[in-house]
Design an enzyme around this catalytic site. Structure first.
Site, PDB file in Angstrom:
ATOM      1  N   PHE A  89       0.823  -1.214   0.000  1.00 22.83           N
ATOM      2  CA  PHE A  89       0.000   0.000   0.000  1.00 22.83           C
ATOM      3  C   PHE A  89       0.857   1.264   0.000  1.00 22.83           C
ATOM      4  CE2 PHE A  89      -4.167  -1.682   2.119  1.00 22.83           C
ATOM      5  CZ  PHE A  89      -4.504  -2.292   0.929  1.00 22.83           C
TER       6      PHE A  89
ATOM      7  N   ILE B  77      -3.353 -10.970   2.942  1.00 20.70           N
ATOM      8  CA  ILE B  77      -4.570 -11.718   2.636  1.00 20.70           C
ATOM      9  C   ILE B  77      -4.328 -12.636   1.440  1.00 20.70           C
ATOM     10  CG2 ILE B  77      -6.106  -9.960   3.597  1.00 20.70           C
ATOM     11  CD1 ILE B  77      -6.456  -8.813   0.780  1.00 20.70           C
TER      12      ILE B  77
ATOM     13  N   HIS C 288      -6.031 -10.158   8.926  1.00 18.59           N
ATOM     14  CA  HIS C 288      -6.971  -9.456   8.048  1.00 18.59           C
ATOM     15  C   HIS C 288      -7.694 -10.393   7.092  1.00 18.59           C
ATOM     16  CE1 HIS C 288      -4.565  -5.516   8.866  1.00 18.59           C
ATOM     17  NE2 HIS C 288      -5.401  -5.810   9.823  1.00 18.59           N
TER      18      HIS C 288
ATOM     19  N   CYS D  41     -26.738 -16.310   3.809  1.00 14.26           N
ATOM     20  CA  CYS D  41     -26.844 -17.695   4.297  1.00 14.26           C
ATOM     21  C   CYS D  41     -25.482 -18.269   4.698  1.00 14.26           C
ATOM     22  CB  CYS D  41     -27.505 -18.581   3.249  1.00 14.26           C
ATOM     23  SG  CYS D  41     -26.460 -18.932   1.818  1.00 14.26           S
TER      24      CYS D  41
ATOM     25  N   CYS E 125     -24.489 -15.449  -4.360  1.00 11.54           N
ATOM     26  CA  CYS E 125     -24.709 -16.806  -3.861  1.00 11.54           C
ATOM     27  C   CYS E 125     -25.861 -17.450  -4.641  1.00 11.54           C
ATOM     28  CB  CYS E 125     -25.069 -16.698  -2.382  1.00 11.54           C
ATOM     29  SG  CYS E 125     -25.401 -18.245  -1.570  1.00 11.54           S
TER      30      CYS E 125
END
Ligand code: CNA
Length: 240
Positions: free
Chosen positions: A32, A102, A118, A129, A147
């Site tokens: 970053f 990540i 993170h 769900c 989904c």
């Protein structure tokens, strides 16, 4: 400096690594805050805004555009830093890798005990769900991934404005508090609460390996401002 690092590694049996985006830049993933990092590129909104919970909730299409383009990388491989840490763990010297990343590259290098402060792009869940989806599903969809129940899928990544997992924090604190050596690497130590975890280290082998200076340099027992892959790669070669 390398000699001192090697000696510290030699003497330690309970090493913990705490790292960030700089660990993966040698794999080709931009961080970053470096000059060529994402924060120095121009977008319609600043990256902190796009990568925030409220932005995700209100503008998921724009979020996913940025996320797909800037946070998901194809064909990236672990570098010497990831490999060296996996080797130290296999030798029984290193007990945990605590990462703000990540990208899953520590696990790809063979590290077993990785605490992801993170989250990870590899896990994704339906916001309604909770059905789980892998990364390839996200990559196979366009615009907003949905989904089978019709609701939006969210990456299991901690966005700005979201809380960190209490269990991951608790385990990280325990590892850092018990460590005989703490290596901090590839992180600007700007993102809280993650960066605050290093304050729980009370030992006398605090090593910092970061290209640029950080707020922890002055309390480090050893600070090395060089690429972490090169440094850790060479340091761990002594054990082979
Ligand atoms: P940051 O704020 O971008 O800082 C990175 C630091 O690493 C800087 O101080 C650089 O000087 C330093 N650095 C860059 N390359 C090297 C290198 N080869 N060797 C040594 N030092 C280097 O990143 P932080 O991790 O401190 O900030 C936390 C954010 C960034 C977390 O929330 C991450 O999720 C997020 N992030 C993660 C990834 C990833 O998963 N690979 C990529 C980009 C951002």
């Amino acid at each position: 400096m390398l000699k001192k690092l090697q000696q510290m590694l030699e003497e330690s049996q309970n090493i913990v690594f705490f790292g960030g985006a700089g660990v993966s830049t040698e794999s080709g993933i931009p961080d970053f805050r470096s000059v060529d990092g994402l924060y120095h590129q121009r977008y319609q909104f600043p990256p902190e805004t796009i990568l925030s919970h409220s932005f995700f909730m209100t503008r998921p299409k724009e979020f996913y555009e940025f996320y797909r383009e800037k946070m998901l990388y194809q064909d990236v491989k672990p570098n010497k830093a990831h490999d060296a840490l996996a080797k130290l763990e296999a030798m029984g010297k290193l007990k945990a890798v605590i990462t703000q990343n990540i990208d899953g590259l520590h696990q790809a290098a063979g590290s077993k005990n990785v605490l992801e402060l993170h989250g990870s792009v590899y896990r994704n869940y339906c916001m309604d769900c909770s059905k789980a989806y892998d990364l390839s599903y996200i990559q196979s969809t366009r615009e907003i991934p949905r989904c089978t129940c019709g609701h939006i899928i969210k990456p299991d990544v901690v966005l700005y404005g979201e809380s960190l997992d209490d269990q991951v924090i608790g385990r990280s604190l325990a590892y850092i508090g018990n460590a005989d050596m703490l290596i901090i690497g590839g992180t600007s130590l700007n993102v809280y609460p993650a960066a605050g975890l290093i304050d729980y280290y009370l030992g006398d082998k605090l090593v910092l390996i970061n290209k640029s200076e950080t707020s922890a340099d002055r309390r480090a027992n050893l600070a090395i401002h060089e690429p972490i892959g090169t440094v850790l790669g060479k340091a761990v070669d002594q054990f082979l």
